[in-house]
Design a protein around this motif. Structure first.
Motif, PDB file in Angstrom:
ATOM      1  N   PHE A 158       0.824  -1.207   0.000  1.00  0.00           N
ATOM      2  CA  PHE A 158       0.000   0.000   0.000  1.00  0.00           C
ATOM      3  C   PHE A 158       0.866   1.268   0.000  1.00  0.00           C
ATOM      4  CE2 PHE A 158      -3.184  -2.846   2.393  1.00  0.00           C
ATOM      5  CZ  PHE A 158      -3.746  -3.280   1.200  1.00  0.00           C
ATOM      6  N   VAL A 159       1.997   1.200   0.688  1.00  0.00           N
ATOM      7  CA  VAL A 159       2.938   2.338   0.651  1.00  0.00           C
ATOM      8  C   VAL A 159       3.382   2.558  -0.793  1.00  0.00           C
ATOM      9  CG1 VAL A 159       5.249   3.139   1.324  1.00  0.00           C
ATOM     10  CG2 VAL A 159       3.767   2.035   3.019  1.00  0.00           C
ATOM     11  N   ASP A 160       3.774   1.465  -1.447  1.00  0.00           N
ATOM     12  CA  ASP A 160       4.248   1.547  -2.837  1.00  0.00           C
ATOM     13  C   ASP A 160       3.151   2.079  -3.758  1.00  0.00           C
ATOM     14  OD1 ASP A 160       6.591   0.474  -1.896  1.00  0.00           O
ATOM     15  OD2 ASP A 160       6.148  -1.573  -2.559  1.00  0.00           O
ATOM     16  N   ALA A 161       1.914   1.594  -3.517  1.00  0.00           N
ATOM     17  CA  ALA A 161       0.801   2.023  -4.374  1.00  0.00           C
ATOM     18  C   ALA A 161       0.541   3.519  -4.187  1.00  0.00           C
ATOM     19  CB  ALA A 161      -0.454   1.223  -4.052  1.00  0.00           C
ATOM     20  N   PHE A 162       0.571   3.981  -2.941  1.00  0.00           N
ATOM     21  CA  PHE A 162       0.391   5.419  -2.702  1.00  0.00           C
ATOM     22  C   PHE A 162       1.453   6.226  -3.445  1.00  0.00           C
ATOM     23  CE2 PHE A 162      -2.758   4.995   0.668  1.00  0.00           C
ATOM     24  CZ  PHE A 162      -3.440   6.187   0.537  1.00  0.00           C
ATOM     25  N   LYS A 163       2.700   5.785  -3.338  1.00  0.00           N
ATOM     26  CA  LYS A 163       3.778   6.549  -3.975  1.00  0.00           C
ATOM     27  C   LYS A 163       3.613   6.584  -5.490  1.00  0.00           C
ATOM     28  CE  LYS A 163       7.435   5.949  -0.598  1.00  0.00           C
ATOM     29  NZ  LYS A 163       8.826   5.512  -0.490  1.00  0.00           N
ATOM     30  N   ARG A 164       3.209   5.442  -6.054  1.00  0.00           N
ATOM     31  CA  ARG A 164       3.013   5.362  -7.496  1.00  0.00           C
ATOM     32  C   ARG A 164       1.895   6.316  -7.932  1.00  0.00           C
ATOM     33  NH1 ARG A 164       2.744  -0.132  -7.532  1.00  0.00           N
ATOM     34  NH2 ARG A 164       0.475  -0.113  -7.443  1.00  0.00           N
ATOM     35  N   ASP A 165       0.800   6.283  -7.174  1.00  0.00           N
ATOM     36  CA  ASP A 165      -0.347   7.120  -7.534  1.00  0.00           C
ATOM     37  C   ASP A 165      -0.017   8.604  -7.364  1.00  0.00           C
ATOM     38  OD1 ASP A 165      -1.763   4.869  -8.121  1.00  0.00           O
ATOM     39  OD2 ASP A 165      -2.855   4.798  -6.222  1.00  0.00           O
ATOM     40  N   LEU A 166       0.706   8.937  -6.311  1.00  0.00           N
ATOM     41  CA  LEU A 166       1.060  10.340  -6.063  1.00  0.00           C
ATOM     42  C   LEU A 166       1.969  10.862  -7.167  1.00  0.00           C
ATOM     43  CD1 LEU A 166       1.515  10.056  -2.219  1.00  0.00           C
ATOM     44  CD2 LEU A 166      -0.163  11.515  -3.375  1.00  0.00           C
ATOM     45  N   GLU A 167       2.879  10.015  -7.603  1.00  0.00           N
ATOM     46  CA  GLU A 167       3.780  10.421  -8.682  1.00  0.00           C
ATOM     47  C   GLU A 167       2.985  10.639  -9.967  1.00  0.00           C
ATOM     48  OE1 GLU A 167       7.111   7.795  -9.321  1.00  0.00           O
ATOM     49  OE2 GLU A 167       7.653   8.927 -11.122  1.00  0.00           O
ATOM     50  N   TRP A 168       2.061   9.708 -10.218  1.00  0.00           N
ATOM     51  CA  TRP A 168       1.238   9.822 -11.424  1.00  0.00           C
ATOM     52  C   TRP A 168       0.378  11.089 -11.378  1.00  0.00           C
ATOM     53  CZ3 TRP A 168      -4.172   9.433 -12.127  1.00  0.00           C
ATOM     54  CH2 TRP A 168      -4.576   9.404 -13.473  1.00  0.00           C
ATOM     55  N   LEU A 169      -0.092  11.437 -10.188  1.00  0.00           N
ATOM     56  CA  LEU A 169      -0.912  12.647 -10.053  1.00  0.00           C
ATOM     57  C   LEU A 169      -0.073  13.911 -10.204  1.00  0.00           C
ATOM     58  CD1 LEU A 169      -3.281  11.571  -7.149  1.00  0.00           C
ATOM     59  CD2 LEU A 169      -3.981  12.095  -9.496  1.00  0.00           C
ATOM     60  N   GLY A 170       1.238  13.740 -10.223  1.00  0.00           N
ATOM     61  CA  GLY A 170       2.111  14.887 -10.470  1.00  0.00           C
ATOM     62  C   GLY A 170       2.422  15.702  -9.229  1.00  0.00           C
ATOM     63  N   VAL A 171       2.303  15.084  -8.046  1.00  0.00           N
ATOM     64  CA  VAL A 171       2.637  15.819  -6.828  1.00  0.00           C
ATOM     65  C   VAL A 171       3.962  15.293  -6.288  1.00  0.00           C
ATOM     66  CG1 VAL A 171       1.930  16.381  -4.469  1.00  0.00           C
ATOM     67  CG2 VAL A 171       0.212  16.242  -6.295  1.00  0.00           C
ATOM     68  N   ALA A 172       4.930  16.176  -6.172  1.00  0.00           N
ATOM     69  CA  ALA A 172       6.227  15.794  -5.604  1.00  0.00           C
ATOM     70  C   ALA A 172       6.293  16.360  -4.188  1.00  0.00           C
ATOM     71  CB  ALA A 172       7.348  16.363  -6.459  1.00  0.00           C
ATOM     72  N   PHE A 173       7.002  15.664  -3.318  1.00  0.00           N
ATOM     73  CA  PHE A 173       7.046  16.067  -1.905  1.00  0.00           C
ATOM     74  C   PHE A 173       8.414  16.615  -1.533  1.00  0.00           C
ATOM     75  CE2 PHE A 173       3.504  13.273  -2.352  1.00  0.00           C
ATOM     76  CZ  PHE A 173       2.546  13.835  -1.528  1.00  0.00           C
TER      77      PHE A 173
END
Ligand SMILES: [Zn+2]
Length: 576
Positions: A158-173
């Motif tokens: 789930f951590v990996d999935a969140f990171k993948r989705d966040l990257e796809w959404l174009g939000v960098a932290f």
């Protein structure tokens, strides 16, 4: 069947007005932006693309030939209308102006706090994009904070999935951290609260604790002195208590009006392997304890959260007050919910377990990975999430609003292809050897698909039923065809390019036609019930060009709508 209609006087007036504004604003008018605007106001005209283009070309040429004084005079006659359109636009962008009272440029730090107990869904996207917008507005920082102190639910997947989705959404932290990495520090803070008499160890059953809260009465453990509590706390951290055998509670007010404040649980025992910490710990902080402490020590200035948490704000500040830690500012807004769908982690998990849906990326769900699979773009999700602003009024959004935003984004870039549901063979004499180049998109020049014809075609059964001997019809974007006979198939002959108003018939070349499966996605739920017809399937044939598509590409099938190629092997498409 579409029959050629002349462009109405009203539409011509609209084209003229748009061309004048375009020429006035930019020096000369251009056809494509005008075409896009006309179609957005009168989508029905898509069936009349050719006549519409011709009309726009004619009017644009006329307007571009106007001497400047004439152009200014004509612009002036619409000025009031243009101004009010301008104001509306300004108002819309003001609604998108995100701000927090008291926040300062250069001193703004916030965080996005998912629990890795499931996949990211559309509901998460609202706080995410608000936080991202505020980071930009205040030239601040946005951190990624995994709130992972429930070993039962959480997984690396789930951590990996969140990171993948966040990257796809174009939000960098600007940084990333995990609550579970701070457990020793949280134990230390718990110890200092116990010493100050602000927390106690309670070994009552969970039923008894619940009862006490309901009645507003404390249990005998509330009377223990700090020395006793410290001893019990160290036993709790040792091996003395099994699962749920003991909890650490805030020594607050058992008759508080805000029931959240009735000696809430700060730590509980749970023996379960944690995806990140392994077997290191069996005493876990609750959300109510670890969130304020970690926010404070990580330098978070602003917490953005949905208003369901508002009753917990008092507890958030009480924990920080007890520890003498800096208090971030909290801003609340309404949660984003979707009609006839679900965003609850627990309910999604249950649906997957019950095999009502096939995993977290099932296209009927509103997880980010499901929306991506369905051809929803990241920009559409951002625009949709931000459209609700930071207000607190409750609203259940309709997924159709997201789909419409998305269509505006994909319409100009999707390849438009022909699709035949129920094919009837047509033989057209004289069509052998004709080479055709067809535009891939009616609005933008994104290239052509080319066919060398051999005289054999498919048309829809519904179209063939309306044909009779002697009819002359137009094969869409190709040539005119005279019908010779209609039986199991149709015999016809090509009679040149033809002109005038004629029935237009969609077709595909038989050679190379690709058999496809279309999955139509409906609502997941009907009120509280699962919708048994949430997926329906149809089959048919796409024109040969479809075989060159790669997985993930979005096309518009004529008369069918937008689809994303999901499975290349079986040419299965999902409705967008
Ligand atoms: Zn007790």
């Amino acid at each position: 069947m579409s029959v050629g209609l002349a462009i109405s006087r009203q539409t011509k007036g609209l084209i003229r007005k748009l061309a004048v504004k375009n020429a006035f604003d930019y020096g000369s008018a251009r056809e494509n932006p005008i075409l896009a605007k006309v179609l957005s106001r009168e989508p029905g005209l898509k069936a009349e693309m050719k006549s519409l283009r011709t009309e726009i070309e004619r009017i644009v040429a006329e307007v571009n030939a106007l001497p400047r004084p004439d152009l200014e005079r004509e612009y002036g006659s619409h000025a009031a209308e243009f101004e009010s359109e301008q104001e509306e636009k300004a108002e819309r962008s003001a609604r998108h102006n995100f701000s927090v009272e008291g926040a300062e440029v250069g001193k703004f730090v916030t965080r996005f706090p998912p629990e890795p107990g499931g996949y990211m869904h559309i509901g998460h996207s609202k706080p995410l994009f608000i936080e991202d917008a505020l980071r930009q507005a205040y030239d601040g920082k946005l951190m990624l904070y995994f709130d992972d102190t429930n070993p039962d639910n959480e997984r690396q997947e789930f951590v990996d999935a969140f990171k993948r989705d966040l990257e796809w959404l174009g939000v960098a932290f600007d940084g990333e951290y995990y609550a579970s990495d701070s457990i020793p520090l949280l134990y230390g803070h718990a110890g200092s609260m116990i010493k100050k008499g602000m927390a106690y160890v309670c070994t009552c059953s969970s039923e008894k604790i619940k009862e006490g809260r309901a009645e507003g009465k404390g249990c005998e453990h509330k009377e223990q002195d700090p020395g006793q509590n410290l001893k019990l706390w160290s036993e709790m951290l040792g091996e003395e208590h099994g699962d749920g055998g003991a909890v650490l509670r805030l020594n607050s007010n058992m008759s508080a009006l805000n029931t959240v404040m009735r000696d809430p649980t700060l730590f509980r025992t749970k023996r379960a392997r944690h995806y990140r910490q392994g077997d290191k710990y069996h005493v876990w902080p609750t959300y109510d304890f670890c969130t304020p402490v970690i926010d404070s020590i990580r330098g978070i200035t602003d917490v953005l959260r949905s208003k369901e948490y508002e009753l917990r704000d008092e507890l958030y500040f009480a924990v920080l007050g007890a520890l003498g830690l800096r208090k971030p500012r909290i801003t609340s807004f309404s949660r984003l919910e979707i009609a006839n769908n679900i965003t609850s982690k627990r309910k999604i998990r249950q649906m997957i377990a019950d095999k009502l849906v096939q995993g977290y990326s099932d296209p009927r769900l509103v997880t980010i990975s499901a929306l991506r699979r369905r051809g929803i773009t990241a920009n559409a999700i951002r625009e949709f999430a931000l459209s609700f602003g930071m207000g607190k009024s409750e609203s259940v959004a309709d997924l159709a609003a997201l789909l419409n935003l998305n269509k505006k984004i994909i319409e100009p870039i999707a390849r438009h292809l022909s699709f035949i549901d129920d094919p009837v063979p047509v033989h057209v004499a004289n069509a052998e050897g004709i080479e055709l180049s067809l535009r891939l998109n009616p609005y933008q020049d994104i290239g052509y698909r080319r066919y060398m014809l051999n005289g054999h075609f498919f048309i829809n059964a519904s179209d063939s039923k309306r044909l009779k001997k002697g009819d002359t019809v137009r094969f869409k974007d190709a040539f005119s065809v005279a019908v010779i006979s209609v039986g199991d198939g149709v015999e016809a002959e090509c009679v040149g390019s033809g002109s005038g108003n004629m029935v237009v018939v969609p077709w595909i070349a038989e050679s190379g036609a690709v058999r496809c499966e279309l999955l139509h996605i409906g609502n997941l739920m009907e009120g509280e019930r699962f919708n048994d017809r949430s997926i329906t399937r149809t089959h048919g044939y796409a024109e040969g060009y479809a075989s060159s598509l790669v997985g993930g590409e979005i096309v518009k099938f004529e008369r069918k709508g937008f689809f994303r190629l999901d499975g290349k092997a079986d040419m299965s498409f999902i409705s967008v």
